[in-house]
Scaffold this active site. Structure first.
Site, PDB file in Angstrom:
ATOM      1  N   LYS A 208       8.233  10.994 -10.944  1.00 28.29           N
ATOM      2  CA  LYS A 208       8.096  12.269 -11.649  1.00 28.29           C
ATOM      3  C   LYS A 208       9.294  13.169 -11.376  1.00 28.29           C
ATOM      4  O   LYS A 208       9.892  13.732 -12.294  1.00 28.29           O
ATOM      5  CB  LYS A 208       6.803  12.963 -11.252  1.00 28.29           C
ATOM      6  N   GLU A 214      12.002   5.822  -1.916  1.00 25.58           N
ATOM      7  CA  GLU A 214      11.907   4.374  -2.100  1.00 25.58           C
ATOM      8  C   GLU A 214      12.289   3.974  -3.522  1.00 25.58           C
ATOM      9  O   GLU A 214      13.046   3.016  -3.740  1.00 25.58           O
ATOM     10  CB  GLU A 214      10.484   3.894  -1.790  1.00 25.58           C
ATOM     11  N   GLY A 281      -0.579  11.091  -8.864  1.00 29.17           N
ATOM     12  CA  GLY A 281      -0.012   9.752  -8.916  1.00 29.17           C
ATOM     13  C   GLY A 281      -1.051   8.649  -8.992  1.00 29.17           C
ATOM     14  O   GLY A 281      -0.927   7.701  -9.779  1.00 29.17           O
ATOM     15  N   ARG A 282      -2.090   8.758  -8.173  1.00 30.44           N
ATOM     16  CA  ARG A 282      -3.093   7.693  -8.134  1.00 30.44           C
ATOM     17  C   ARG A 282      -4.063   7.758  -9.306  1.00 30.44           C
ATOM     18  O   ARG A 282      -4.949   6.914  -9.429  1.00 30.44           O
ATOM     19  CB  ARG A 282      -3.845   7.739  -6.806  1.00 30.44           C
ATOM     20  N   GLU A 367      -6.505   7.855  -0.174  1.00 33.48           N
ATOM     21  CA  GLU A 367      -5.560   8.968  -0.281  1.00 33.48           C
ATOM     22  C   GLU A 367      -6.279  10.214  -0.787  1.00 33.48           C
ATOM     23  O   GLU A 367      -5.898  11.338  -0.465  1.00 33.48           O
ATOM     24  CB  GLU A 367      -4.405   8.599  -1.214  1.00 33.48           C
ATOM     25  N   HIS A 398     -14.944 -17.514   1.981  1.00 28.27           N
ATOM     26  CA  HIS A 398     -14.405 -18.414   2.991  1.00 28.27           C
ATOM     27  C   HIS A 398     -13.508 -17.667   3.974  1.00 28.27           C
ATOM     28  O   HIS A 398     -12.717 -18.294   4.692  1.00 28.27           O
ATOM     29  CB  HIS A 398     -13.635 -19.550   2.320  1.00 28.27           C
ATOM     30  N   LYS A 522       7.332  10.822   5.667  1.00 21.22           N
ATOM     31  CA  LYS A 522       8.543  10.868   4.845  1.00 21.22           C
ATOM     32  C   LYS A 522       9.582  11.785   5.465  1.00 21.22           C
ATOM     33  O   LYS A 522      10.773  11.473   5.519  1.00 21.22           O
ATOM     34  CB  LYS A 522       8.201  11.371   3.440  1.00 21.22           C
TER      35      LYS A 522
END
Length: 559
Positions: A208, A214, A281-282, A367, A398, A522
């Site tokens: 954004k 990153e 964001g999420r 979050e 399993h 960060k």
């Protein structure tokens, strides 16, 4: 914004505490004495059929959970969210991911402005771009068709698109491959660009602010990979800045609102798709963040995804709490977490294409609700935030089901399955999907009803082994079924869990839409960077543990 209601002070909380103290879980007995239990505790929302009957509740507990929702103001908070009020109080923002899937003509206002026309204007731009890529009208700088699209993002700019792309692979266009770069570990860029032809590769940089460390680091690595690869092929002259800019303009687009920074990177601002500060964001896979998905499955299918999300939005917005699937599932999570002591929550999709869905939910839920203060800044009065995890069935059977069945920890689980497989196959005469569903159904039954010592002995089991083969049962599960995994049903599932997360946050009185907890790391990373690079003063400023680890790194780098 009114102060949150302390849930522990409500009459409903006190009644639920008493019910917990008196609770003697007996799913076997409850089903035996109440043949109508499964029908009464099953609900439909859109295409989703949801069976809540294997949870450790009776009608009175469900009624008190609904009353808890009423007493903490769930309906009022829900109306505030859908109405565009600034319920994200720490960032002073509205929370309107629901507007991203509102049909044309719907009115959703933020500060007196209807945002729906803006939403559809951006959607139209994305759809036009996707059609160009899919048709071959958008080419690389050498005129060759785009065959590879690489999304560069992190967090919500990655988890949502990659989850949905994996879930909807059968709807993807043949000959068009998507890859996703998120991790700043350089291995991620290396592996995701391996064996790609730069002349046929398009990058979508999703940030954004166009400052995400990153994402921008990976974008610069991708830019170098592209320009080096084109130069090696003679497609551009090395060091020719005009040709480099032309190549970047053809091979990079952006999802961002920072047009100045997009332009500085070399991307044509006309090829930047924006979104708004009321989109977290999420919660953004249905915004421009989903551009890579639109390219993969096409505008028509993406519109079906949005319509599915809107279907669940409308159910959550209008259904009474006692028949409201997201509300009841969120309230049941509060019951399991705050009253029954469950710390984790498993999501077990019996659909291989949903293999990234649990990871997507981890960010969405943890979050959002991993908070220790309420939205008015006061400490929470309850445990908050479940630990979400999971794997597709039958793989999980399993791996970790042993703990869910016979371990000492209570692990509520959501099982998800579809009546029709994406790929119907037979093993001889055996319909493999029916074998698959048999496992889905058997696991929830086994978790609910277990196996008694008498039943184990009746099988002829040696007495010394009886206790090891007893399953106590009474392990709570929710079963979710739908006709098939389609764009619409995926949209309904996504919106279902968005609203479940919201309901839990309302009960706990927290702001489910900020994420200050990710900021400190960060900030410190920027301060540690110079110490790693060799700045003596920066190294001396670190704590002894960090300093020792940096010294170990510097001693061993290149060894």
């Amino acid at each position: 914004m009114p102060h949150p209601v302390d849930p522990t002070t409500t009459d409903a909380w006190r009644e639920l505490s008493d019910a917990r103290d008196d609770l003697e879980p007996d799913l076997r007995g409850w089903f035996a004495s109440d043949p109508d239990r499964a029908r009464r505790m099953s609900l439909d929302a859109g295409d989703l059929h949801v069976d809540l009957s294997k949870n450790l509740v009776d009608d009175q507990i469900l009624a008190e959970l609904v009353r808890l929702g009423e007493q903490v103001g769930l309906a009022e908070r829900r109306a505030a969210m859908f109405g565009g009020e600034r319920i994200n109080v720490t960032e002073k923002r509205a929370v309107l991911h629901t507007a991203l899937r509102a049909p044309r003509g719907t009115v959703v206002e933020v500060d007196g402005t209807d945002v729906v026309p803006e939403v559809h204007e951006v959607l139209d731009q994305i759809y036009a771009f996707a059609d160009k890529v899919r048709s071959g009208a958008w080419t690389g700088v050498t005129g060759r068709r785009i065959k590879n699209v690489v999304n560069i993002g992190i967090g919500g700019s990655d988890l949502g698109p990659v989850m949905a792309y994996e879930a909807l692979k059968p709807y993807g266009q043949e000959g068009l491959e998507l890859r996703f770069i998120s991790n700043i570990d350089p291995t991620d860029v290396h592996e995701k660009t391996a064996y790609l032809d730069p002349e046929e590769t398009l990058f979508i940089v999703a940030s954004k602010t166009f400052t995400t460390l990153e994402t921008l680091t990976n974008a610069r690595l991708a830019k170098k990979w592209l320009l080096d690869g084109l130069a090696e092929r003679g497609a551009i002259r090395e060091g020719d800045s005009d040709q480099a800019l032309a190549a970047i303009a053809q091979h990079f687009v952006a999802v961002s609102t920072a047009l100045d920074k997009v332009s500085e990177f070399g991307i044509d601002p006309a090829n930047a798709f924006g979104f708004w500060d009321w989109v977290g964001g999420r919660y953004s896979v249905d915004s421009a963040i989903g551009t890579s998905l639109v390219v993969a499955i096409g505008p028509e299918r993406f519109a079906e995804l949005l319509a599915g999300m809107h279907t669940m939005d409308e159910h959550f917005r209008t259904a009474p709490l006692e028949r409201n699937v997201p509300a009841l599932m969120g309230l049941l999570n509060v019951w399991n977490s705050n009253f029954l002591g469950a710390h984790t929550h498993a999501v077990l999709p019996y659909a291989q294409y949903l293999h990234r869905f649990p990871a997507y939910l981890q960010q969405l839920t943890m979050e959002s609700n991993g908070k220790g203060v309420r939205y008015d800044g006061t400490p929470v009065t309850t445990e908050t935030g479940e630990i979400w995890w999971g794997e597709p069935g039958t793989n999980g059977q399993h791996a970790f089901y042993q703990l869910i069945h016979q371990g000492t920890r209570l692990v509520p689980a959501d099982f998800i399955a579809f009546a029709n497989p994406s790929h119907p196959l037979k093993d001889g005469a055996q319909d493999v999907h029916e074998l698959f569903l048999a496992n889905f159904l058997a696991q929830t039954a086994a978790l609910a009803f277990g196996k008694t010592a008498e039943e184990v002995r009746a099988e002829g089991t040696e007495e010394s082994l009886v206790s090891a083969r007893v399953f106590e049962g009474n392990r709570p599960t929710t079963s979710i079924m739908a006709p098939a995994l389609t764009p619409s049903t995926l949209g309904q599932l996504i919106a279902l869990y968005e609203h479940i997360t919201f309901v839990e946050g309302v009960v706990w009185g927290i702001d489910s839409f900020d994420q200050w907890g990710v900021e400190l790391g960060k900030k410190l990373a920027k301060e540690v960077g110079p110490a790693i690079e060799g700045d003596a003063d920066a190294l001396a400023a670190q704590d002894p543990s960090t300093r020792g680890l940096i010294e170990y790194y510097r001693d061993h780098r290149g060894s």
